[in-house]
Design a protein around this motif. Structure first.
Motif, PDB file in Angstrom:
ATOM      1  N   SER A   3       0.852  -1.179   0.000  1.00 15.28           N
ATOM      2  CA  SER A   3       0.000   0.000   0.000  1.00 15.28           C
ATOM      3  C   SER A   3       0.896   1.240   0.000  1.00 15.28           C
ATOM      4  N   LEU A   4       0.341   2.365  -0.448  1.00 12.22           N
ATOM      5  CA  LEU A   4       1.158   3.578  -0.551  1.00 12.22           C
ATOM      6  C   LEU A   4       1.594   4.127   0.799  1.00 12.22           C
ATOM      7  N   ASP A   5       0.936   3.674   1.886  1.00 13.59           N
ATOM      8  CA  ASP A   5       1.372   4.139   3.199  1.00 13.59           C
ATOM      9  C   ASP A   5       2.408   3.200   3.824  1.00 13.59           C
ATOM     10  N   HIS A   6       2.868   2.212   3.067  1.00 11.35           N
ATOM     11  CA  HIS A   6       3.906   1.307   3.553  1.00 11.35           C
ATOM     12  C   HIS A   6       5.222   2.078   3.675  1.00 11.35           C
ATOM     13  N   PRO A   7       5.992   1.823   4.735  1.00  8.46           N
ATOM     14  CA  PRO A   7       7.269   2.546   4.909  1.00  8.46           C
ATOM     15  C   PRO A   7       8.188   2.472   3.695  1.00  8.46           C
ATOM     16  N   ALA A  53       8.374   7.524  -2.244  1.00  8.34           N
ATOM     17  CA  ALA A  53       7.576   7.614  -3.471  1.00  8.34           C
ATOM     18  C   ALA A  53       6.319   8.441  -3.227  1.00  8.34           C
ATOM     19  N   TYR A  54       5.654   8.218  -2.084  1.00  6.06           N
ATOM     20  CA  TYR A  54       4.456   9.005  -1.804  1.00  6.06           C
ATOM     21  C   TYR A  54       4.819  10.469  -1.565  1.00  6.06           C
ATOM     22  N   ALA A  55       5.958  10.696  -0.937  1.00  6.67           N
ATOM     23  CA  ALA A  55       6.414  12.072  -0.743  1.00  6.67           C
ATOM     24  C   ALA A  55       6.642  12.752  -2.087  1.00  6.67           C
ATOM     25  N   ALA A  56       7.142  11.991  -3.072  1.00  2.00           N
ATOM     26  CA  ALA A  56       7.345  12.548  -4.411  1.00  2.00           C
ATOM     27  C   ALA A  56       6.008  12.902  -5.058  1.00  2.00           C
ATOM     28  N   ILE A  57       4.985  12.057  -4.848  1.00  2.00           N
ATOM     29  CA  ILE A  57       3.654  12.339  -5.378  1.00  2.00           C
ATOM     30  C   ILE A  57       3.118  13.641  -4.794  1.00  2.00           C
ATOM     31  N   GLU A  58       3.230  13.780  -3.480  1.00  2.00           N
ATOM     32  CA  GLU A  58       2.745  15.000  -2.826  1.00  2.00           C
ATOM     33  C   GLU A  58       3.530  16.226  -3.285  1.00  2.00           C
ATOM     34  N   LEU A  59       4.820  16.051  -3.508  1.00  2.00           N
ATOM     35  CA  LEU A  59       5.644  17.171  -3.966  1.00  2.00           C
ATOM     36  C   LEU A  59       5.170  17.648  -5.337  1.00  2.00           C
ATOM     37  N   THR A  71      -0.043  13.473 -18.142  1.00  2.00           N
ATOM     38  CA  THR A  71      -0.018  12.321 -17.244  1.00  2.00           C
ATOM     39  C   THR A  71       1.420  11.990 -16.898  1.00  2.00           C
ATOM     40  N   THR A  72       1.688  11.814 -15.603  1.00  2.00           N
ATOM     41  CA  THR A  72       3.022  11.470 -15.117  1.00  2.00           C
ATOM     42  C   THR A  72       2.966  10.120 -14.415  1.00  2.00           C
ATOM     43  N   VAL A  73       3.904   9.236 -14.748  1.00  2.00           N
ATOM     44  CA  VAL A  73       4.008   7.949 -14.066  1.00  2.00           C
ATOM     45  C   VAL A  73       5.444   7.759 -13.608  1.00  2.00           C
ATOM     46  N   PHE A  74       5.655   6.829 -12.667  1.00  2.00           N
ATOM     47  CA  PHE A  74       7.009   6.540 -12.215  1.00  2.00           C
ATOM     48  C   PHE A  74       7.748   5.793 -13.325  1.00  2.00           C
ATOM     49  N   GLY A  75       8.982   6.189 -13.552  1.00  2.00           N
ATOM     50  CA  GLY A  75       9.713   5.688 -14.700  1.00  2.00           C
ATOM     51  C   GLY A  75      10.194   4.256 -14.596  1.00  2.00           C
ATOM     52  N   THR A  76      10.637   3.830 -13.409  1.00  2.00           N
ATOM     53  CA  THR A  76      11.210   2.484 -13.269  1.00  2.00           C
ATOM     54  C   THR A  76      10.651   1.798 -12.025  1.00  2.00           C
ATOM     55  N   PRO A  77       9.333   1.650 -11.925  1.00  2.00           N
ATOM     56  CA  PRO A  77       8.768   1.049 -10.719  1.00  2.00           C
ATOM     57  C   PRO A  77       9.054  -0.452 -10.654  1.00  2.00           C
ATOM     58  N   MET A  78       9.286  -0.957  -9.441  1.00  2.00           N
ATOM     59  CA  MET A  78       9.423  -2.391  -9.213  1.00  2.00           C
ATOM     60  C   MET A  78       8.353  -2.887  -8.252  1.00  2.00           C
ATOM     61  N   ASP A  79       7.442  -2.014  -7.898  1.00  2.00           N
ATOM     62  CA  ASP A  79       6.322  -2.364  -7.032  1.00  2.00           C
ATOM     63  C   ASP A  79       5.036  -2.225  -7.834  1.00  2.00           C
ATOM     64  N   VAL A  97       0.207   3.951 -10.325  1.00  2.00           N
ATOM     65  CA  VAL A  97      -0.134   5.322  -9.953  1.00  2.00           C
ATOM     66  C   VAL A  97       0.125   6.260 -11.130  1.00  2.00           C
ATOM     67  N   ALA A  98      -0.829   7.133 -11.380  1.00  2.00           N
ATOM     68  CA  ALA A  98      -0.656   8.160 -12.417  1.00  2.00           C
ATOM     69  C   ALA A  98      -1.047   9.508 -11.838  1.00  2.00           C
ATOM     70  N   ILE A  99      -0.295  10.533 -12.171  1.00  2.00           N
ATOM     71  CA  ILE A  99      -0.602  11.900 -11.733  1.00  2.00           C
ATOM     72  C   ILE A  99      -1.114  12.684 -12.932  1.00  2.00           C
TER      73      ILE A  99
END
Length: 272
Positions: free
Chosen positions: A76-80, A85-91, A221-229, A235-237
């Motif tokens: 989940s996105l609230d996982h440590p 990554a979630y901080a980057a989304i909020e930024l 639309t922005t997505v993470f470039g090299t996700p492994m999760d 997730v898309a912004i």
């Protein structure tokens, strides 16, 4: 596993020869894997999945079907582990103010948004904003934004076209059900989907009557470039930019009213 792999190959409109060329293996090897006569190694299965551009969630399904352990984690996105990554989304969301931006998951359910989204959602009934709030449903539902969209036919055609493309890419049954639901909503304006947008458009605009006046946006639309999760890969912004000078001025005025010392004010997290 072979049936799943064949389905992805056909979804990508490739022949066995095409896939064999892409993976640099023999057509016979591809045929044997698809018919179950040969069980691929983890490395081979990953190579085939990569050539077929199979999403991470479905790569795990291929691994499981082949009797292998899943390759990609799903937290989940609230996982440590996903804190940064979630901080980057909020930024990204907060940094995009005074213009609207929101983060959504694979099924277009709202994860978070910045404060500039609030004027767009004014008047949308609570049942459309209840968790998990689906942004496409809120956009096209007859009790949602639909009656305030200035170009409802054009925007509806754009949303349905984009959703069809996503279904073709992922084969997700939840998206298929969402598409059928949205397509069944009454069209507020006749629109021929084969029509080209006006030559004045650089992208399909989102035009909305709001408490700030009539606004017009184009989106990226922005997505993470090299996700492994798996979760992170889905997730898309969606970031909205003014499509005309009047909207830019209105959003600047709105931004001036926001409290600079409270970036979380008005921001919503939907279950994360």
């Amino acid at each position: 596993m072979g049936e799943l792999l064949r389905d992805w190959r056909r979804r990508r409109r490739l022949t066995q020869l095409d896939l064999a060329d892409l993976a640099q293996i023999s057509t016979r090897h591809v045929s044997f894997i698809e018919t179950g006569r040969s069980l691929p190694s983890r490395a081979m299965l990953l190579r085939l999945a990569d050539r077929l551009d199979v999403p991470l969630r479905e790569r795990n399904q291929l691994m499981t079907a082949a009797g292998l352990a899943p390759m990609y984690s799903e937290r989940s996105l609230d996982h440590p582990a996903l804190h940064e990554a979630y901080a980057a989304i909020e930024l990204v969301l907060y940094g995009h103010e005074p213009h609207p931006a929101l983060a959504v998951d694979r099924h277009w359910n709202l994860i978070a948004h910045n404060r500039a989204v609030a004027p767009l959602l004014a008047g949308v009934p609570d049942f459309l904003l209840a968790r998990p709030a689906n942004v496409l449903r809120a956009s096209l539902h007859p009790e949602g934004l639909a009656t305030r969209i200035v170009n409802p036919g054009e925007w509806r055609a754009h949303i349905l076209h984009r959703l069809r493309h996503q279904i073709d890419t992922t084969g997700d049954p939840v998206l298929q059900a969402l598409y059928e639901e949205l397509a069944a909503y009454p069209a507020l304006e006749e629109y021929d989907e084969t029509e080209l947008p006006s030559s004045l458009h650089v992208a399909v605009p989102f035009r909305l009557r709001s408490e700030l006046g009539e606004l017009a946006f184009i989106s990226t639309t922005t997505v993470f470039g090299t996700p492994m999760d798996v979760t992170l890969s889905e997730v898309a912004i969606e970031s909205f930019f003014p499509a005309d000078a009047a909207t830019a001025q209105a959003m600047r005025a709105f931004g001036a009213s926001l409290a600079p010392d409270d970036p979380a004010q008005g921001r919503m997290r939907d279950g994360h």
